[in-house]
Enzyme design. Structure first.
Site, mmCIF file in Angstrom:
data_model
loop_
_atom_site.group_PDB
_atom_site.id
_atom_site.type_symbol
_atom_site.label_atom_id
_atom_site.label_comp_id
_atom_site.label_asym_id
_atom_site.label_seq_id
_atom_site.Cartn_x
_atom_site.Cartn_y
_atom_site.Cartn_z
ATOM 1 N N GLU A 1 29.825 33.251 -12.368
ATOM 2 C CA GLU A 1 29.653 34.296 -13.371
ATOM 3 C C GLU A 1 30.263 33.865 -14.706
ATOM 4 O O GLU A 1 31.480 33.868 -14.874
ATOM 5 C CB GLU A 1 30.303 35.593 -12.894
ATOM 6 C CG GLU A 1 29.842 36.067 -11.526
ATOM 7 C CD GLU A 1 30.766 37.124 -10.962
ATOM 8 O OE1 GLU A 1 31.092 38.089 -11.685
ATOM 9 O OE2 GLU A 1 31.192 36.986 -9.796
ATOM 10 N N ARG B 1 37.210 43.141 -14.167
ATOM 11 C CA ARG B 1 38.098 44.281 -13.998
ATOM 12 C C ARG B 1 38.818 44.680 -15.282
ATOM 13 O O ARG B 1 39.161 43.832 -16.103
ATOM 14 C CB ARG B 1 39.125 43.972 -12.898
ATOM 15 C CG ARG B 1 38.500 43.808 -11.532
ATOM 16 C CD ARG B 1 39.448 43.183 -10.519
ATOM 17 N NE ARG B 1 38.815 43.122 -9.194
ATOM 18 C CZ ARG B 1 38.003 42.124 -8.810
ATOM 19 N NH1 ARG B 1 37.752 41.114 -9.627
ATOM 20 N NH2 ARG B 1 37.460 42.144 -7.608
ATOM 21 N N HIS C 1 33.151 45.864 -13.166
ATOM 22 C CA HIS C 1 31.761 45.696 -13.609
ATOM 23 C C HIS C 1 31.203 46.941 -14.281
ATOM 24 O O HIS C 1 30.044 47.301 -14.095
ATOM 25 C CB HIS C 1 30.886 45.281 -12.434
ATOM 26 C CG HIS C 1 31.198 43.918 -11.891
ATOM 27 N ND1 HIS C 1 31.719 42.910 -12.663
ATOM 28 C CD2 HIS C 1 31.072 43.398 -10.625
ATOM 29 C CE1 HIS C 1 31.893 41.830 -11.918
ATOM 30 N NE2 HIS C 1 31.523 42.094 -10.686
ATOM 31 N N ASP D 1 37.889 34.140 -5.665
ATOM 32 C CA ASP D 1 37.352 35.187 -6.522
ATOM 33 C C ASP D 1 38.247 35.245 -7.754
ATOM 34 O O ASP D 1 39.003 36.189 -7.969
ATOM 35 C CB ASP D 1 37.314 36.538 -5.805
ATOM 36 C CG ASP D 1 36.516 37.585 -6.577
ATOM 37 O OD1 ASP D 1 35.915 37.236 -7.612
ATOM 38 O OD2 ASP D 1 36.501 38.757 -6.158
ATOM 39 N N HIS E 1 25.184 38.224 -11.976
ATOM 40 C CA HIS E 1 25.844 38.203 -10.674
ATOM 41 C C HIS E 1 24.933 37.632 -9.582
ATOM 42 O O HIS E 1 24.887 38.154 -8.468
ATOM 43 C CB HIS E 1 26.308 39.614 -10.300
ATOM 44 C CG HIS E 1 27.558 39.665 -9.489
ATOM 45 N ND1 HIS E 1 27.585 39.355 -8.148
ATOM 46 C CD2 HIS E 1 28.829 39.978 -9.826
ATOM 47 C CE1 HIS E 1 28.807 39.501 -7.694
ATOM 48 N NE2 HIS E 1 29.599 39.870 -8.695
#
Length: 370
Positions: A330, A85, A110, A258, A185
């Site tokens: 990631e 972000r 992304h 996350d 991803h």
């Protein structure tokens, strides 16, 4: 020892009716990988179990290009120009303010709504001295693409070695300063069965700190938080689902995991090649015995447990992909780095070359490779 030469096959077309290819790589270890020119997607990664047990599909995949173009879960794609972000989609670089389209609660995620995951990449096989199966995918991102400055030439090379390890090498150059943060991803499920989910997988993350987030997923101001004593402590192997339901504010803000972990020794100089890599994570499925280790030259690891997958679409076999069907690991720089001078810089300048490497190892295959 022999490798199958990577070869392409037709795989439908983009929404604008451009042909898409699927490139297959094979290794003597029994591992097989397939890559799409759409989104540079890792469409398949089939890995045997211990003691030469039959291979299983360990990444979540979709049946056709239409599904990849329609759904926003970034399954298996290379994302950019800036992974993760950027606050309000804005940043100032060398005195000039730039605006990127917001596509996630007002932030840019992304690379914006039309990121690299929705582009058609060029593919070519790579010759290697060791004979490993390798394919390079390349993309040209023009100046002003999604609001980013500078023309960017980027490539990612997938190489499948004799021991079954899969290496992703990223390379990028630009004609003017621009922020770049590339990641992959893939959603991993080592059981080979998304219906089982990943909450019973064992996860180790080589990080003593992580970046707490606000309600929109952006890192909070200030220093990283220690993981010790929190649900974010994976310094030793632990079930992913062991503490995910605890009443923790950070878990509540993301609906689970996350977050970006700050890898140990992340500020150590790292270069291209194996000597510049550090282990980021280890993932194990006790049921199948499959083990994945992730090594990278990047300073951070975004761990996403797939809680937003809602079963609205199915995989290659028609199985619905629901919450926690797969886990993303990631490797990347930190979120919102263009607005955070306290973070490692993501600015690429014309006199520089971006080189980044991530290696996926399967230690349980060591006996097979011998």
């Amino acid at each position: 020892m022999s490798f199958a030469v990577p070869f392409p096959a037709p795989f439908g077309a983009t929404p604008s009716d451009l042909p898409v290819e699927r490139w297959t790589l094979r290794s003597p270890s029994g591992v097989e990988a397939a890559v799409l020119t759409y989104g540079a997607v890792l469409h398949s990664l089939r890995v045997p179990g211990p003691e030469r047990r039959p291979p299983a599909e360990v990444v979540l995949s979709l049946p056709d290009v239409k599904h990849y173009a329609t759904h926003g879960a970034y399954l298996g794609a290379v994302v950019g120009r800036f992974a993760n972000r950027i606050a309000a989609g804005t940043f100032t670089l060398d005195g000039t303010r730039h605006q990127i389209p917001g596509n996630d609660r007002g932030n840019s995620l992304h690379g914006g709504a039309d990121g690299f995951d929705r582009r058609l990449w060029r593919a070519e096989p790579c010759e290697r001295p060791d004979g490993a199966a390798s394919v390079r995918l390349s993309l040209d991102s023009p100046h002003g693409d999604q609001g980013f400055p500078g023309s960017l030439q980027v490539s990612v090379t997938y190489t499948l070695a004799s021991d079954g390890s899969l290496t992703l090498d990223y390379h990028a150059v630009t004609d003017r300063p621009t922020p770049v943060n590339l990641t992959h991803h893939a959603y991993f499920n080592l059981s080979g069965n998304p219906d089982r989910g990943v909450l019973d997988h064992l996860l180790t993350v080589d990080a003593a700190a992580y970046l707490p987030i606000d309600e929109t997923g952006l890192p909070l101001p200030g220093a990283p938080a220690p993981v010790a004593g929190s649900p974010f402590d994976f310094t030793r192997a632990r079930r992913i689902g062991a503490r995910v339901a605890e009443p923790d504010e950070q878990l509540a803000r993301a609906g689970g995991y996350d977050h970006c972990w700050v890898l140990d020794d992340h500020d150590r100089p790292s270069g291209e090649g194996q000597s510049g890599l550090r282990r980021a994570a280890r993932l194990e499925d006790p049921g199948s015995g499959r083990v994945l280790e992730v090594h990278t030259s990047e300073p951070g690891l975004q761990v996403y447990a797939g809680q937003q997958l809602d079963g609205g679409f199915g995989d290659l076999l028609g199985r619905r992909l629901g919450a926690h069907s797969g886990l993303c690991l990631e490797t990347q720089h930190f979120p919102d780095s263009p607005n955070r001078p306290d973070y490692p810089s993501t600015v690429l300048r014309p006199d520089q070359t971006l080189r980044s490497r991530t290696v996926l190892n399967f230690p349980h295959l060591a006996a097979v490779a011998r």
